[in-house]
Write an enzyme that holds these catalytic residues in place. Structure first.
Site, PDB file in Angstrom:
ATOM      1  N   GLY A   1       1.348  -9.684   0.068  1.00 46.19           N
ATOM      2  CA  GLY A   1       2.107  -9.651   1.315  1.00 46.19           C
ATOM      3  C   GLY A   1       1.826  -8.372   2.077  1.00 46.19           C
ATOM      4  O   GLY A   1       0.899  -7.617   1.761  1.00 46.19           O
ATOM      5  N   GLU A   2       2.644  -8.118   3.094  1.00 47.09           N
ATOM      6  CA  GLU A   2       2.427  -6.955   3.940  1.00 47.09           C
ATOM      7  C   GLU A   2       2.952  -5.685   3.279  1.00 47.09           C
ATOM      8  O   GLU A   2       3.857  -5.716   2.452  1.00 47.09           O
ATOM      9  CB  GLU A   2       3.120  -7.152   5.291  1.00 47.09           C
ATOM     10  CG  GLU A   2       2.500  -8.267   6.127  1.00 47.09           C
ATOM     11  CD  GLU A   2       3.211  -8.456   7.454  1.00 47.09           C
ATOM     12  OE1 GLU A   2       4.432  -8.265   7.474  1.00 47.09           O
ATOM     13  OE2 GLU A   2       2.547  -8.798   8.445  1.00 47.09           O
TER      14      GLU A   2
ATOM     15  N   GLU B   1      -2.449  -8.014  -1.458  1.00 43.46           N
ATOM     16  CA  GLU B   1      -2.773  -9.316  -2.040  1.00 43.46           C
ATOM     17  C   GLU B   1      -1.589 -10.263  -1.971  1.00 43.46           C
ATOM     18  O   GLU B   1      -1.744 -11.463  -1.792  1.00 43.46           O
ATOM     19  CB  GLU B   1      -3.222  -9.123  -3.493  1.00 43.46           C
ATOM     20  CG  GLU B   1      -3.527 -10.430  -4.223  1.00 43.46           C
ATOM     21  CD  GLU B   1      -3.885 -10.209  -5.678  1.00 43.46           C
ATOM     22  OE1 GLU B   1      -4.114 -11.205  -6.378  1.00 43.46           O
ATOM     23  OE2 GLU B   1      -3.918  -9.034  -6.115  1.00 43.46           O
TER      24      GLU B   1
ATOM     25  N   ASP C   1     -10.258  -1.300 -12.294  1.00 49.30           N
ATOM     26  CA  ASP C   1     -10.572  -1.456 -10.859  1.00 49.30           C
ATOM     27  C   ASP C   1     -10.591  -0.090 -10.177  1.00 49.30           C
ATOM     28  O   ASP C   1     -10.078   0.074  -9.073  1.00 49.30           O
ATOM     29  CB  ASP C   1      -9.543  -2.374 -10.197  1.00 49.30           C
ATOM     30  CG  ASP C   1     -10.014  -2.866  -8.826  1.00 49.30           C
ATOM     31  OD1 ASP C   1     -11.222  -2.731  -8.522  1.00 49.30           O
ATOM     32  OD2 ASP C   1      -9.187  -3.378  -8.057  1.00 49.30           O
TER      33      ASP C   1
ATOM     34  N   ILE D   1       1.615  -1.090   7.729  1.00 46.03           N
ATOM     35  CA  ILE D   1       0.444  -0.209   7.573  1.00 46.03           C
ATOM     36  C   ILE D   1      -0.694  -0.895   6.846  1.00 46.03           C
ATOM     37  O   ILE D   1      -1.762  -0.298   6.685  1.00 46.03           O
ATOM     38  CB  ILE D   1       0.829   1.082   6.824  1.00 46.03           C
ATOM     39  CG1 ILE D   1       1.399   0.755   5.438  1.00 46.03           C
ATOM     40  CG2 ILE D   1       1.817   1.900   7.634  1.00 46.03           C
ATOM     41  CD1 ILE D   1       1.695   1.996   4.599  1.00 46.03           C
TER      42      ILE D   1
END
EC number: 2.7.10.1
Length: 976
Positions: free
Chosen positions: A636-637, A634, A749, A630
């Site tokens: 990996g998937e 930063e 952030d 989906i």
């Protein structure tokens, strides 16, 4: 007789000359003297000594004509010849006259120079009349058509030699309106013979052109007449812009300027003559009108009947989606051949040969499925799909090469690998995919030589030991451990199911040697190295004086510690009550404020993975099932998956993975976010389910948020959410940030992209990669480097890299602006340098379109340059709750103050107007939806808009009061 004889002889000779060929037009004759059956009886003036009728016999047929050769020497010759009344009818408005005549050369008369008054021309005239006027000549009513001159005149010598040429003259009479007309011939002195006179009109004949039929058509009096054609059977008009077939009938009866044409329908083609559409023969097809001819059916397809538009595939053959009728039909491939494997530890390589039959296609792909079984293939034990720890390289789907490398397998386990061959038409028929399979029993994964047994507890007659298994056991692996325990007096073996054992009935104060190995259906594995452990000495019945002192000292120390804890908790409770009274907190997180573990950097641990487990829950990979990718993080998937804890229902989760290629120092950064999330428990903070650290890939498992990131969610649903829903979402974000700030965490952030939305529109704060713990509520955190999201960051944090809860409040104001603008990018296309300069100059973001005034006031409070003047998250949350309780307050639209409009330094207009074009100005005030309204009103320059009024905007179709107010306020700002 001198003037008659030569002319009559000439007529006999010239009648033998051939006539010119007919024209292409269809001619309808009204009068033709050459076809007359008797004397013509035309009117002569004067009756004598002028025109006279002559009769000649040609091939036994009488031919009637007129001739006139006046007495030479007279200058006043005025001889007239008038035809009978010629009926024109109501049809033709333009007729043609064709004359055949001869003229004698004046120089051929005796004397050589020609007689006085001799001429070589005569005049043609006409008069319209609705009826026959009888023998009345009425010279003044005749209109001259032309002066007729001979191209070839004859002499006496020509008569003798028989070379007299016949002259032909054609002329047209246009725009006739009466039912009939007369022709008149005026001879001023020529020696002329009028051989024949033909009066006719022309029609454009029926014809075929471009597979269209055009009817017999009467021309117009002048210009071209457009005529529409009718397509022949099985033909249709061209779909091109030229349109239906048309031709133009000229006044001369000729077809000119063809436009458009017809084309044969699909299934038909033009015949050999191009005048008909014939059906495509069987075995051929024509799919559309752009194809010029019928085509032979592609391979493995057929057309049994004539007139086919497409060829159907033969049994067992198909066309892939997107392939047109012109493509040959193909079939699915056969199964891969000669599937083999080679194993090394827990790694495996599979190889196979391509199918013997590729189905006639080149796009053969392979898919590999892995199943882990409790028994061997011969046993027929139950199987289940392999877990997420099994990895295929280069992948398990869409392989183009007949090989795959598999790692992450478990030792002493049985696997079945199924390899399917697929192509573009696989799955289109009733038959399944062709596949082949192989069953494999894995052996020992690795030697246990590096295994370390660890003492958990020892007593005089017991030892509790534990060790780390070489790999986690999966369901059905049937792994057991065998321990070999011995000392100088005895030796024993003991089997356990878990990597933990309690050895009992041991001798006190005795050294034992222990080693362990795994037992599998394939046989026992190698033993681990020997480890020595010693039991405790026996406990004496009485206590010595020193032991009594130690016990008393321990009791006193415990009492002091207990008293200190009670005093500390009492003071902490008192501080909490005072804090609640000052802040009037209403959020649910205040009801049960927990004492959290302070943030501990993983680098402080000798084993950072063990440090992560102190704050998180380790999950068994067997409890996880990965579904689909989906996103890309930063490290990996990110996958969507399913988590099923023991004795619990399945739940959908998000799985963040650390890719194997990440640098060695990155994995603890990856786990640091999980250690932070593991300390939070709040309905508006993303919930951590657990982590997987003992097997690769390392994973963080969180709850699944169905609607994804807030910014993308808002862009997809612009104008679908009402202000009340937006305020509720902001209230949830403020509640989560209030929870963080009360626990002395600064996010650093905060942005809409880091807010996740579930199916109930509940917003949760996520992405704690930059989150840090402050020393106290008003503390600061100073960073030494790294990237800063300029558009969301407070000015003091940009300038000095100092982050506080107040800097998070500034970011929350930007998030409010993102929500009310439905995911627009803050500050548009301004560069980071332009954003920082504009903020330092006092500019702030303008209110989004239709932004409620109370919300914009909150934004501006969050953007106070002095961080001490910014509201706390608790006050922001309380204010948003008040707005939810009083939705009528959201009806007031925020005023647009042009003095706060961010102006790009690169824009330099004239007369104090900071925009070059109207579209730039409208985009800057978020009114770009009205660019076409201004363009349609002719307002293309900024100078044109300065005098606009509310009435002008209403006439332009801009009727919403809030939008009118924004536009007029901006214009007023230019004037000021």
């Amino acid at each position: 007789m001198e003037r008659r004889w030569p002319l009559g002889l000439g007529l006999v000779l010239l009648l033998c000359a051939p006539l010119p060929p007919g024209a292409r037009a269809k001619e309808v004759t009204l009068m033709d003297t050459s076809k007359a059956q008797g004397e013509l009886g035309w009117l002569l003036d004067p009756p004598k000594d002028g025109w006279s009728e002559q009769q000649q016999i040609l091939n036994g047929t009488p031919l009637y004509m007129y001739q006139d050769c006046p007495m030479q020497g007279r200058r006043d010759t005025d001889h007239w010849l008038r035809s009978n009344w010629i009926y024109r009818g109501e049809e033709a408005s333009r007729v043609h006259v064709e004359l055949q005549f001869t003229v004698r050369d004046c120089k051929s008369f005796p004397g050589g120079a020609g007689p006085l008054g001799c001429k070589e021309t005569f005049n043609l005239l006409y008069m319209e009349s609705d009826q026959d006027v009888g023998i009345q000549l009425r010279r003044p009513l005749f209109q001259k058509v032309t002066t007729v001159a001979a191209d070839q005149s004859f002499t006496i010598r020509d008569l003798v030699s028989g070379s007299v040429k016949l002259n032909v003259e054609r002329c047209s009479l246009g725009r006739l309106t009466r039912r009939g007309l007369y022709l008149a011939f005026h001879n001023p002195g020529a020696c002329v013979a009028l051989v024949s006179v033909r009066v006719f009109y022309q029609r454009c004949p029926e014809t075929l052109n471009g597979l269209a039929q055009f009817p017999d058509t009467l021309p117009g009096p002048a210009g071209l007449v457009e005529v529409a054609g009718t397509c022949l059977p099985h033909a249709r008009a061209s779909p091109r812009p030229s349109g239906a077939p048309r031709m133009h009938c000229s006044p001369d009866g000729e077809w000119l300027v063809p436009v458009g044409r017809c084309h044969c329908e699909p299934g038909y083609e033009e015949g050999g003559s191009g005048e008909a559409c014939v059906a495509c023969p069987s075995g051929s097809y024509r799919m559309d009108m752009d194809t010029p001819h019928c085509l032979t059916c592609p391979q493995q397809s057929t057309a049994e009947s004539e007139g086919a538009t497409i060829c159907t595939c033969e049994s067992g053959h198909y066309r892939a989606p997107g392939e047109g009728p012109q493509v040959a039909c193909t079939g699915p491939p056969s199964a891969p051949r000669n599937l083999s494997f080679s194993a090394s530890g827990t790694q495996l390589s599979l190889r196979w040969e391509p199918p013997a039959d590729t189905g006639g296609r080149q796009d053969v792909r392979y898919s590999v499925r892995c199943s882990q079984c409790q028994g061997t293939a011969q046993d027929g034990g139950p199987c289940q799909p392999c877990g997420v720890g099994v990895h295929f390289s280069p992948g398990a789907r869409g392989l183009t090469t007949p090989a795959v490398h598999v790692n992450g397998l478990e030792p002493y386990a049985n696997y079945t690998f199924n390899v399917e061959a697929q192509n573009g038409v696989s799955g289109l028929g009733s038959s399944g995919h062709a596949s082949t399979s192989v069953s494999i029993s894995m052996g020992h994964a690795e030697s246990l030589s590096g295994l370390s047994l660890r003492l958990v507890k020892k007593e005089p007659r017991q030892l509790e030991l534990t060790w780390a298994g070489s790999r986690p056991r999966s369901p059905g692996a049937n792994l057991t451990y065998e321990l070999h325990v011995l000392n100088q007096d005895e030796e024993r073996y003991q089997m356990v199911l878990e990597p933990r054992v309690l050895l009992t009935e041991l001798q006190p104060d005795t050294t034992y040697i222990v080693r362990v190995r795994m037992l599998t259906p394939l046989g026992p594995g190698p033993f681990s190295p020997d480890h020595e452990f010693r039991t405790s000495p026996p406990v004496s019945r009485g206590l010595t004086g020193g032991e009594i002192v130690a016990v008393i000292f321990g009791l006193l120390l415990g009492a002091a510690l207990l008293l200190g804890i009670l005093v500390f908790r009492s003071r902490r409770a008192q501080r909490q009550r005072q804090q609640r009274q000052r802040d009037r907190a209403t959020d649910v997180d205040r009801e049960d404020k927990l004492w959290l573990k302070p943030y501990v950097d993983l680098q402080a641990y000798e084993d950072p993975a063990q440090g992560a487990l102190d704050f998180t829950r380790e999950l068994d990979p067997a409890w996880l099932m990965v579904d689909t990718v989906i996103g890309e993080g930063e490290f990996g998937e990110v996958y969507r998956g399913t988590l099923r804890l023991p004795s619990q229902d399945c739940k959908t989760v998000a799985i963040k993975t650390l890719k194997d290629t990440s640098p060695g120092g990155q994995w603890w950064n990856f786990l640091r976010e999980a250690t932070i999330m593991g300390q939070f428990s709040h309905p508006h903070i993303l919930h951590l389910e657990g982590v997987v650290t003992k097997r690769k890939p390392i994973m963080i498992i969180t709850e699944f948020m169905e609607n994804g990131a807030l910014d993308a969610f808002l862009r997809e649903r612009e104008d679908q959410l009402v202000p009340g829903q937006l305020v509720a979402m902001l209230q949830g974000i403020a509640s989560g940030m209030n929870y963080l700030s009360n626990h002395n965490y600064v996010h650093r952030d905060l942005a809409a992209r880091n807010i996740l939305v579930n199916q109930n529109l509940c917003c949760k704060v996520s992405d704690f990669g930059l989150t840090r713990l402050l020393d106290d509520f008003d503390g600061t955190y100073e960073t030494q480097g790294g990237k800063i999201p300029i558009r969301w960051t407070a000015p003091e944090a940009i300038a000095h890299r100092i982050f506080t809860t107040a800097s998070d409040v500034w970011s929350f104001g930007i998030v409010m602006w993102e929500v009310l603008s439905f995911g627009d990018k803050p500050y548009g296309e301004m560069s980071n340098q332009e954003v920082m300069k504009s903020i330092e100059d006092g500019y702030r973001l303008p209110p989004p379109v239709d932004c409620p005034a109370p919300l914009y006031e909150l934004m501006k409070n969050c953007w106070a340059y002095d961080r001490a003047r910014r509201p706390h998250f608790q006050k922001l949350q309380a204010h948003l709750e008040q707005l939810l309780a009083n939705p009528h307050s959201l009806r007031t639209i925020a005023n647009f103050d042009p003095r706060m409009t961010l102006r790009l330094p690169s824009l330099s207009g004239s007369d104090g107007i900071p925009y070059r074009t109207v579209s730039e100005w409208l985009e800057s005030i978020r009114m770009k939806r009205y660019i076409l309204h201004f363009h349609s009103a002719g307002l293309d320059t900024m100078e044109c808009v300065l005098e606009l009024t509310a009435e002008d905007l209403t006439q332009m179709g801009i009727t919403l009061p809030g939008h009118q107010k924004r536009i007029l306020c901006s214009i007023q700002g230019f004037k000021d």
